[in-house]
Design a protein around this motif. Structure first.
Motif, PDB file in Angstrom:
ATOM      1  N   PHE A 254       2.704  82.559  57.724  1.00 33.55           N
ATOM      2  CA  PHE A 254       3.250  82.930  56.417  1.00 33.55           C
ATOM      3  C   PHE A 254       2.791  81.972  55.317  1.00 33.55           C
ATOM      4  CE2 PHE A 254       6.065  85.813  58.618  1.00 33.55           C
ATOM      5  CZ  PHE A 254       6.237  86.828  57.697  1.00 33.55           C
ATOM      6  N   ILE A 255       2.749  80.687  55.595  1.00 29.08           N
ATOM      7  CA  ILE A 255       2.300  79.749  54.563  1.00 29.08           C
ATOM      8  C   ILE A 255       0.827  79.970  54.244  1.00 29.08           C
ATOM      9  CG2 ILE A 255       1.849  77.305  54.086  1.00 29.08           C
ATOM     10  CD1 ILE A 255       4.413  76.629  55.563  1.00 29.08           C
ATOM     11  N   THR A 256       0.020  80.201  55.269  1.00 34.57           N
ATOM     12  CA  THR A 256      -1.406  80.435  55.044  1.00 34.57           C
ATOM     13  C   THR A 256      -1.639  81.737  54.304  1.00 34.57           C
ATOM     14  OG1 THR A 256      -1.938  79.197  57.057  1.00 34.57           O
ATOM     15  CG2 THR A 256      -3.655  80.628  56.166  1.00 34.57           C
ATOM     16  N   LEU A 257      -0.866  82.770  54.624  1.00 36.35           N
ATOM     17  CA  LEU A 257      -0.996  84.037  53.890  1.00 36.35           C
ATOM     18  C   LEU A 257      -0.621  83.855  52.427  1.00 36.35           C
ATOM     19  CD1 LEU A 257       0.320  86.761  56.365  1.00 36.35           C
ATOM     20  CD2 LEU A 257      -1.939  86.644  55.323  1.00 36.35           C
ATOM     21  N   GLY A 258       0.456  83.110  52.193  1.00 34.92           N
ATOM     22  CA  GLY A 258       0.830  82.838  50.806  1.00 34.92           C
ATOM     23  C   GLY A 258      -0.260  82.095  50.065  1.00 34.92           C
ATOM     24  N   LYS A 259      -0.907  81.148  50.754  1.00 35.66           N
ATOM     25  CA  LYS A 259      -2.005  80.401  50.149  1.00 35.66           C
ATOM     26  C   LYS A 259      -3.200  81.305  49.868  1.00 35.66           C
ATOM     27  CE  LYS A 259      -5.100  76.475  51.116  1.00 35.66           C
ATOM     28  NZ  LYS A 259      -6.348  77.260  51.083  1.00 35.66           N
ATOM     29  N   VAL A 260      -3.530  82.173  50.828  1.00 32.60           N
ATOM     30  CA  VAL A 260      -4.684  83.055  50.662  1.00 32.60           C
ATOM     31  C   VAL A 260      -4.441  84.104  49.583  1.00 32.60           C
ATOM     32  CG1 VAL A 260      -6.042  84.850  51.821  1.00 32.60           C
ATOM     33  CG2 VAL A 260      -5.546  82.713  53.004  1.00 32.60           C
ATOM     34  N   LEU A 261      -3.233  84.679  49.571  1.00 30.67           N
ATOM     35  CA  LEU A 261      -2.937  85.709  48.573  1.00 30.67           C
ATOM     36  C   LEU A 261      -2.849  85.121  47.168  1.00 30.67           C
ATOM     37  CD1 LEU A 261      -0.276  87.835  50.472  1.00 30.67           C
ATOM     38  CD2 LEU A 261      -2.621  88.467  49.948  1.00 30.67           C
TER      39      LEU A 261
ATOM     40  N   MET B 293      10.571  81.990  51.475  1.00 33.64           N
ATOM     41  CA  MET B 293      10.406  80.567  51.212  1.00 33.64           C
ATOM     42  C   MET B 293       9.010  80.112  51.621  1.00 33.64           C
ATOM     43  SD  MET B 293      11.192  77.467  50.405  1.00 33.64           S
ATOM     44  CE  MET B 293      12.952  77.516  50.017  1.00 33.64           C
ATOM     45  N   MET B 294       8.561  80.522  52.801  1.00 31.16           N
ATOM     46  CA  MET B 294       7.249  80.094  53.275  1.00 31.16           C
ATOM     47  C   MET B 294       6.126  80.708  52.455  1.00 31.16           C
ATOM     48  SD  MET B 294       7.693  79.939  57.406  1.00 31.16           S
ATOM     49  CE  MET B 294       8.344  81.596  57.556  1.00 31.16           C
ATOM     50  N   SER B 295       6.303  81.952  52.034  1.00 33.78           N
ATOM     51  CA  SER B 295       5.268  82.594  51.225  1.00 33.78           C
ATOM     52  C   SER B 295       5.140  81.925  49.859  1.00 33.78           C
ATOM     53  CB  SER B 295       5.572  84.087  51.065  1.00 33.78           C
ATOM     54  OG  SER B 295       5.586  84.739  52.319  1.00 33.78           O
ATOM     55  N   TYR B 296       6.278  81.585  49.245  1.00 35.81           N
ATOM     56  CA  TYR B 296       6.230  80.864  47.978  1.00 35.81           C
ATOM     57  C   TYR B 296       5.661  79.458  48.178  1.00 35.81           C
ATOM     58  CZ  TYR B 296       8.494  84.077  44.745  1.00 35.81           C
ATOM     59  OH  TYR B 296       8.753  85.134  43.916  1.00 35.81           O
ATOM     60  N   THR B 297       5.924  78.868  49.341  1.00 33.24           N
ATOM     61  CA  THR B 297       5.312  77.570  49.651  1.00 33.24           C
ATOM     62  C   THR B 297       3.797  77.711  49.668  1.00 33.24           C
ATOM     63  OG1 THR B 297       7.232  76.874  50.947  1.00 33.24           O
ATOM     64  CG2 THR B 297       5.146  75.740  51.375  1.00 33.24           C
ATOM     65  N   GLY B 298       3.309  78.784  50.307  1.00 36.02           N
ATOM     66  CA  GLY B 298       1.875  79.043  50.315  1.00 36.02           C
ATOM     67  C   GLY B 298       1.325  79.238  48.917  1.00 36.02           C
ATOM     68  N   LEU B 299       2.090  79.919  48.066  1.00 37.33           N
ATOM     69  CA  LEU B 299       1.668  80.108  46.682  1.00 37.33           C
ATOM     70  C   LEU B 299       1.550  78.767  45.957  1.00 37.33           C
ATOM     71  CD1 LEU B 299       1.071  81.935  44.243  1.00 37.33           C
ATOM     72  CD2 LEU B 299       3.545  82.118  43.877  1.00 37.33           C
ATOM     73  N   PHE B 300       2.520  77.877  46.185  1.00 34.38           N
ATOM     74  CA  PHE B 300       2.469  76.542  45.562  1.00 34.38           C
ATOM     75  C   PHE B 300       1.287  75.733  46.101  1.00 34.38           C
ATOM     76  CE2 PHE B 300       6.631  75.377  43.323  1.00 34.38           C
ATOM     77  CZ  PHE B 300       6.816  76.683  42.895  1.00 34.38           C
ATOM     78  N   VAL B 301       0.961  75.935  47.387  1.00 34.68           N
ATOM     79  CA  VAL B 301      -0.220  75.277  47.945  1.00 34.68           C
ATOM     80  C   VAL B 301      -1.467  75.783  47.237  1.00 34.68           C
ATOM     81  CG1 VAL B 301      -1.649  75.017  50.018  1.00 34.68           C
ATOM     82  CG2 VAL B 301       0.842  74.857  50.191  1.00 34.68           C
ATOM     83  N   PHE B 302      -1.523  77.094  46.994  1.00 36.13           N
ATOM     84  CA  PHE B 302      -2.646  77.697  46.278  1.00 36.13           C
ATOM     85  C   PHE B 302      -2.792  77.109  44.873  1.00 36.13           C
ATOM     86  CE2 PHE B 302      -3.951  80.925  43.167  1.00 36.13           C
ATOM     87  CZ  PHE B 302      -5.231  81.226  43.627  1.00 36.13           C
ATOM     88  N   GLU B 303      -1.653  76.869  44.235  1.00 37.73           N
ATOM     89  CA  GLU B 303      -1.665  76.340  42.869  1.00 37.73           C
ATOM     90  C   GLU B 303      -1.845  74.824  42.828  1.00 37.73           C
ATOM     91  OE1 GLU B 303       2.054  77.736  41.394  1.00 37.73           O
ATOM     92  OE2 GLU B 303       1.312  79.767  40.955  1.00 37.73           O
TER      93      GLU B 303
END
Length: 429
Positions: free
Chosen positions: A150-157, A34-44
């Motif tokens: 985890f959220i920051t990693l999702g954002k960075v990745l 959930m947190m990783s996908y949250t980071g992905l949405f932050v990236f987008e």
């Protein structure tokens, strides 16, 4: 995962809060995902990084607080009887009791990285009547660190998240285990400090009769021994991975994270850090250290000899290691003598900066300096290594190996210097 992303897109911060809140109550929900996908949405650009962090941290803190008070109000007998419904049966309760007896409340900070443990620690701490303030002191910062990482990693990745998330989760579990081992070492040292010191002194005394009165130096030697053991363990693991050709995935993921985290706007700063990894910086630092020894050193000749020995020996060690492992770096394809494992720059930076900082602080009693200088050395060495990855000069595994081999060399020489210093002082009496 389609449902998860669809719900996250529609319900956003409320879903983040609720899912993590319920997971901390031991419901089977995928928190890291959930947190990783949250980071992905932050990236987008679909979610705000700050609001995502607040929602996630609020959900985790709310969940662990409620689980604590449930355990506190219902008591240990109730948890032991019905705890299996939240994955806290008698076996888990006994295991947690044993862990907390050994490792203390510091387990709360790293428990989030250990699957199956983070879900039940709140119930356990409440049932065992741990004071809530002490519980919150470790559990709340751990929650913020866990969700932030985890959220920051999702954002960075970003777009590469689905490709790399399995590898990242693997390394996060390794990080949690390593943090746990470090906490164990610190706890055992504090609890059995007298026995450890006595054992160390007994070990040293077998090498000569002069070691029975090391005084305050024994704390320095003990710390150096612990660091040396850690670096040697990492060194053996890296050599094994190198021989097994197991660095490719680590290099790919780490390189992507560095390039995604440090964009083109970092180009000028990275050029500066790259130059700090050369003799143009090390030379003046060595001279300053030598002058400091002449003015403040207690065993001037010995310290100057060791400064020269550590610097020159580190160069010889680095050249020898790179010829032994014989791996061409990313810019060395087709160039037969450009070997980068371990990284010359990171090994030299840690050796020169680390040993110089030790000599500078050895006779300086300012407590603030003893905190600031090591932090600056760590940050400087880290950025020198990142600059090598940023410009594609070396693999991340080259950089990491430089730190590890350099750490072994520095710790070994710190121990040897202090032992010889004590012998010299004893013989002078």
């Amino acid at each position: 995962m389609g449902n998860l992303t669809s719900w996250l897109e529609h319900y956003g911060y409320g879903l983040i809060f609720l899912s993590l809140f319920l997971e901390m109550l031991a419901l089977p929900l995928p928190g890291e995902m959930m947190m990783s996908y949250t980071g992905l949405f932050v990236f987008e650009g679909k979610l705000s990084w700050l609001l995502s962090m607040v929602s996630a941290a609020g959900g985790v803190i709310g969940g662990v607080s409620l689980s604590y008070w449930i355990g506190y109000r219902l008591g240990q007998p109730f948890v032991a009887k019905y705890g299996h419904r939240v994955h806290l049966g008698e076996a888990q309760l006994a295991r947690l009791t044993k862990w907390f007896e050994k490792y203390g409340e510091k387990l709360l900070f790293i428990a989030y990285f250990i699957p199956g443990v983070r879900h039940v620690t709140g119930y356990f701490c409440g049932a065992t009547r741990m004071p809530f303030r002490r519980y919150a002191l470790y559990a709340y910062p751990g929650a913020i660190f866990w969700v932030g990482l985890f959220i920051t990693l999702g954002k960075v990745l970003g777009a590469k998240w689905e490709e790399y998330h399995t590898t990242v989760n693997h390394y996060m579990i390794m990080f949690g285990v390593a943090s746990g081992l470090l906490a164990v070492v610190i706890y055992l040292y504090k609890k059995y400090k007298g026995l450890v010191q006595a054992a160390l002194m007994d070990l040293l005394s077998r090498g000569g009769s002069h070691f029975h009165s090391l005084g305050k130096v024994k704390f320095l030697l003990l710390g150096a021994f612990v660091l040396l053991a850690g670096f040697v363990s990492l060194m053996l693991g890296m050599i094994q991975d190198f021989l097994g050709h197991e660095f490719s995935q680590f290099d790919e993921v780490a390189s992507y994270i560095v390039l995604a985290g440090f964009g083109s706007e970092w180009h000028d700063q990275m050029q500066l850090f790259e130059k700090l990894g050369t003799f143009a910086f090390y030379g003046p630092l060595i001279v300053v250290t030598a002058i400091w020894i002449l003015f403040r050193g207690h065993n001037r000749a010995l310290e100057l000899i060791f400064l020269i020995w550590v610097v020159l020996g580190g160069e010889v060690l680095n050249e020898g290691l790179r010829m032994i492992f014989h791996r061409a770096g990313p810019t060395g394809v087709g160039i037969p003598f450009l070997y980068t494992f371990p990284s010359k720059e990171t090994l030299t930076s840690l050796v020169v900066c680390g040993f110089s900082a030790f000599l500078l602080l050895r006779h300086y009693r300012n407590h603030a300096a003893h905190l600031v200088v090591p932090a600056v050395v760590i940050l400087l060495c880290l950025m020198i290594g990142i600059s090598r990855i940023y410009f594609g000069m070396q693999y991340p595994s080259d950089v990491a190996a430089g730190y590890v081999f350099g750490g072994v060399w520095v710790c070994l020489n710190v121990i040897l210097l202090e032992v010889l210093r004590k012998l010299q002082n004893q013989n002078a009496r």
